[in-house]
Scaffold this motif. Structure first.
Motif, PDB file in Angstrom:
ATOM      1  N   TYR A  33       0.828  -1.202   0.000  1.00  0.00           N
ATOM      2  CA  TYR A  33       0.000   0.000   0.000  1.00  0.00           C
ATOM      3  C   TYR A  33       0.865   1.256   0.000  1.00  0.00           C
ATOM      4  CZ  TYR A  33      -2.938  -3.594   2.242  1.00  0.00           C
ATOM      5  OH  TYR A  33      -3.604  -4.760   2.557  1.00  0.00           O
ATOM      6  N   TYR A  35       0.343   5.216   1.247  1.00  0.00           N
ATOM      7  CA  TYR A  35      -0.478   6.196   1.945  1.00  0.00           C
ATOM      8  C   TYR A  35       0.228   7.541   1.906  1.00  0.00           C
ATOM      9  CZ  TYR A  35      -3.830   2.992   4.169  1.00  0.00           C
ATOM     10  OH  TYR A  35      -4.834   2.094   4.414  1.00  0.00           O
ATOM     11  N   LEU A  45      -5.252   6.671   2.064  1.00  0.00           N
ATOM     12  CA  LEU A  45      -4.865   5.642   1.117  1.00  0.00           C
ATOM     13  C   LEU A  45      -4.746   6.223  -0.292  1.00  0.00           C
ATOM     14  CD1 LEU A  45      -4.378   2.572   0.676  1.00  0.00           C
ATOM     15  CD2 LEU A  45      -6.825   2.390   0.150  1.00  0.00           C
ATOM     16  N   VAL A  48      -3.406   0.406  -3.680  1.00  0.00           N
ATOM     17  CA  VAL A  48      -3.256  -0.927  -3.126  1.00  0.00           C
ATOM     18  C   VAL A  48      -2.842  -1.873  -4.243  1.00  0.00           C
ATOM     19  CG1 VAL A  48      -4.340  -2.872  -1.933  1.00  0.00           C
ATOM     20  CG2 VAL A  48      -5.049  -0.527  -1.386  1.00  0.00           C
ATOM     21  N   SER A  55      -5.006  -2.989  -7.333  1.00  0.00           N
ATOM     22  CA  SER A  55      -6.403  -3.313  -7.030  1.00  0.00           C
ATOM     23  C   SER A  55      -7.209  -2.096  -6.612  1.00  0.00           C
ATOM     24  CB  SER A  55      -6.475  -4.387  -5.937  1.00  0.00           C
ATOM     25  OG  SER A  55      -5.843  -3.952  -4.747  1.00  0.00           O
ATOM     26  N   ILE A  56      -6.549  -1.094  -6.068  1.00  0.00           N
ATOM     27  CA  ILE A  56      -7.250   0.123  -5.685  1.00  0.00           C
ATOM     28  C   ILE A  56      -6.405   1.337  -6.070  1.00  0.00           C
ATOM     29  CG2 ILE A  56      -8.099   1.545  -3.768  1.00  0.00           C
ATOM     30  CD1 ILE A  56      -8.833  -0.962  -2.274  1.00  0.00           C
ATOM     31  N   GLN A  97      -5.343 -11.370   3.250  1.00  0.00           N
ATOM     32  CA  GLN A  97      -6.487 -11.570   4.144  1.00  0.00           C
ATOM     33  C   GLN A  97      -6.683 -10.361   5.036  1.00  0.00           C
ATOM     34  OE1 GLN A  97      -3.943 -13.611   3.785  1.00  0.00           O
ATOM     35  NE2 GLN A  97      -4.545 -15.750   3.706  1.00  0.00           N
ATOM     36  N   GLN A  98      -5.609  -9.576   5.226  1.00  0.00           N
ATOM     37  CA  GLN A  98      -5.654  -8.253   5.830  1.00  0.00           C
ATOM     38  C   GLN A  98      -5.938  -8.219   7.308  1.00  0.00           C
ATOM     39  OE1 GLN A  98      -8.718  -7.402   3.286  1.00  0.00           O
ATOM     40  NE2 GLN A  98      -7.389  -7.472   1.507  1.00  0.00           N
ATOM     41  N   ASN A  99      -6.459  -9.260   7.883  1.00  0.00           N
ATOM     42  CA  ASN A  99      -6.918  -9.110   9.251  1.00  0.00           C
ATOM     43  C   ASN A  99      -5.816  -9.213  10.286  1.00  0.00           C
ATOM     44  OD1 ASN A  99      -6.488 -11.762   8.768  1.00  0.00           O
ATOM     45  ND2 ASN A  99      -8.449 -12.489   9.501  1.00  0.00           N
ATOM     46  N   TYR A 100      -4.577  -9.348   9.856  1.00  0.00           N
ATOM     47  CA  TYR A 100      -3.480  -9.323  10.801  1.00  0.00           C
ATOM     48  C   TYR A 100      -2.937  -7.924  10.988  1.00  0.00           C
ATOM     49  CZ  TYR A 100      -3.639 -14.347  10.238  1.00  0.00           C
ATOM     50  OH  TYR A 100      -4.052 -15.642  10.209  1.00  0.00           O
ATOM     51  N   GLY A 101      -3.446  -6.970  10.246  1.00  0.00           N
ATOM     52  CA  GLY A 101      -2.970  -5.606  10.366  1.00  0.00           C
ATOM     53  C   GLY A 101      -1.813  -5.340   9.436  1.00  0.00           C
ATOM     54  N   TYR A 102      -1.655  -4.101   9.115  1.00  0.00           N
ATOM     55  CA  TYR A 102      -0.564  -3.679   8.246  1.00  0.00           C
ATOM     56  C   TYR A 102       0.734  -3.562   9.041  1.00  0.00           C
ATOM     57  CZ  TYR A 102      -4.034  -1.513   5.020  1.00  0.00           C
ATOM     58  OH  TYR A 102      -5.060  -1.245   4.163  1.00  0.00           O
ATOM     59  N   PHE A 104       3.778  -0.914   8.709  1.00  0.00           N
ATOM     60  CA  PHE A 104       4.128   0.340   8.036  1.00  0.00           C
ATOM     61  C   PHE A 104       5.637   0.552   8.033  1.00  0.00           C
ATOM     62  CE2 PHE A 104       0.338   2.789   7.061  1.00  0.00           C
ATOM     63  CZ  PHE A 104      -0.640   2.144   7.787  1.00  0.00           C
ATOM     64  N   GLY A 105       6.116   1.209   6.977  1.00  0.00           N
ATOM     65  CA  GLY A 105       7.473   1.703   6.964  1.00  0.00           C
ATOM     66  C   GLY A 105       7.548   3.041   7.685  1.00  0.00           C
TER      67      GLY A 105
ATOM     68  N   TYR B  32     -13.071  -5.281  12.114  1.00  0.00           N
ATOM     69  CA  TYR B  32     -11.681  -5.532  12.483  1.00  0.00           C
ATOM     70  C   TYR B  32     -11.108  -4.185  12.913  1.00  0.00           C
ATOM     71  CZ  TYR B  32     -11.926 -10.035  10.023  1.00  0.00           C
ATOM     72  OH  TYR B  32     -12.259 -11.305   9.604  1.00  0.00           O
ATOM     73  N   PHE B  34      -8.188  -1.644  15.017  1.00  0.00           N
ATOM     74  CA  PHE B  34      -6.762  -1.517  15.285  1.00  0.00           C
ATOM     75  C   PHE B  34      -6.486  -0.206  16.023  1.00  0.00           C
ATOM     76  CE2 PHE B  34      -5.687  -4.825  12.203  1.00  0.00           C
ATOM     77  CZ  PHE B  34      -6.742  -4.762  11.320  1.00  0.00           C
ATOM     78  N   TYR B  36      -3.003   2.216  16.339  1.00  0.00           N
ATOM     79  CA  TYR B  36      -1.636   2.470  15.921  1.00  0.00           C
ATOM     80  C   TYR B  36      -1.101   3.668  16.691  1.00  0.00           C
ATOM     81  CZ  TYR B  36      -1.968  -0.599  11.815  1.00  0.00           C
ATOM     82  OH  TYR B  36      -2.092  -1.688  10.992  1.00  0.00           O
ATOM     83  N   LEU B  44       3.812   4.293  11.370  1.00  0.00           N
ATOM     84  CA  LEU B  44       2.836   3.846  12.356  1.00  0.00           C
ATOM     85  C   LEU B  44       3.200   2.461  12.872  1.00  0.00           C
ATOM     86  CD1 LEU B  44       1.253   5.970  10.519  1.00  0.00           C
ATOM     87  CD2 LEU B  44      -0.788   4.854  11.377  1.00  0.00           C
ATOM     88  N   LYS B  49      -4.903  -5.241  18.083  1.00  0.00           N
ATOM     89  CA  LYS B  49      -5.963  -5.423  17.104  1.00  0.00           C
ATOM     90  C   LYS B  49      -7.055  -6.309  17.695  1.00  0.00           C
ATOM     91  CE  LYS B  49      -3.268  -9.134  14.957  1.00  0.00           C
ATOM     92  NZ  LYS B  49      -1.954  -8.906  15.592  1.00  0.00           N
ATOM     93  N   PHE B  51     -10.313  -8.838  16.321  1.00  0.00           N
ATOM     94  CA  PHE B  51     -11.077  -9.439  15.230  1.00  0.00           C
ATOM     95  C   PHE B  51     -12.325 -10.125  15.760  1.00  0.00           C
ATOM     96  CE2 PHE B  51      -7.674  -8.176  12.929  1.00  0.00           C
ATOM     97  CZ  PHE B  51      -6.522  -8.925  13.046  1.00  0.00           C
TER      98      PHE B  51
END
Lengths: 113, 113
Positions: A33, A35, A45, A48, A55-56, A97-102, A104-105, B32, B34, B36, B44, B49, B51
């Motif tokens: 992603y 941002y 955002l 993606v 995709s986005i 699946q995304q549900n583990y969280g991002y 970030f750098g 879901y 979160f 940060y 971040l 999190k 779920f």
């Protein structure tokens, strides 16, 4: 390796310049992603990529051009930017699946002069 | 529409005091959620999190959050704040559009000695 690495950390560019931001991760994440974050605001955002395919696109101006050469790399090519594009640009990655969280750098602080 | 509200723009607490940062969300299905944290000029970092399952979630750095469906809330707490906790805190919900994180406006935490 549990990091997302962004380079450069700081970038100053003129409005006629072309530059690129780079993002790299080696966590096997297949979603990446971009941002944009202005001072004192939440991240917004931009793009993606999922399985290396865009995709986005959040209606981002064409002067920002993303590229995902492989599953570990994400680039953001910049051309003919405006001073109002000055911001912190954050890259993130996750499993699709995304549900583990991002993850970030640290971001690239961009200043357009 | 999905949204996140953080009612407090800025909070100041004394070191050693307890902390609660408020977050309310709007989301049709099971969210879901979160939290940060962002230090100045940094990316971040995921604190915790939620779920499903246990509504009290433990995170890093001694933080916890409680999901309350009846109140559409996911408040962040810490029993004893340290000076190093001074930062910007963002609550976020995962939207239903391909991995998009929807952020609240953020709460800036200051810690008094």
């Amino acid at each position: 390796d549990t990091e997302v690495t962004q380079t450069p950390k700081h970038l100053v560019m003129g409005m006629t310049n072309k530059k690129s931001l780079k993002c790299e991760q080696h966590m096997g994440h297949r979603a990446m992603y971009w941002y944009k974050q202005k001072a004192k605001k939440p991240p917004e955002l931009m793009f993606v990529y999922s399985y290396e395919k865009l995709s986005i696109n959040e209606s981002v101006p064409s002067r920002f051009s993303p590229e995902c050469p492989n599953s570990s790399l994400l680039n953001l090519h910049l051309h003919a930017l405006q001073p109002e594009d000055s911001a912190l640009y954050l890259c993130a990655s996750s499993q699709p699946q995304q549900n583990y969280g991002y993850t970030f750098g640290s971001g690239t602080r961009l200043t357009v002069v | 529409a999905q949204s996140v509200t953080q009612p407090d723009i800025h909070i100041t607490v004394s070191e050693g005091a307890s902390l609660e940062l408020r977050c309310n969300y709007s989301y049709g299905a099971t969210p879901y959620l979160f939290w940060y944290v962002q230090s100045p000029g940094q990316g971040l970092q995921l604190l915790l999190k939620y779920f499903s399952g246990d509504t009290l979630v433990q995170g890093i750095k001694g933080f916890e959050a409680e999901f309350k469906r009846s109140q559409s809330s996911f408040n962040l707490r810490k029993p004893s704040v340290h000076w190093s906790d001074a930062a910007e805190y963002f609550c976020a919900v995962l939207g239903n559009q391909g991995g998009k994180l929807i952020f609240g406006q953020g709460t800036e935490l200051s810690v008094k000695p």
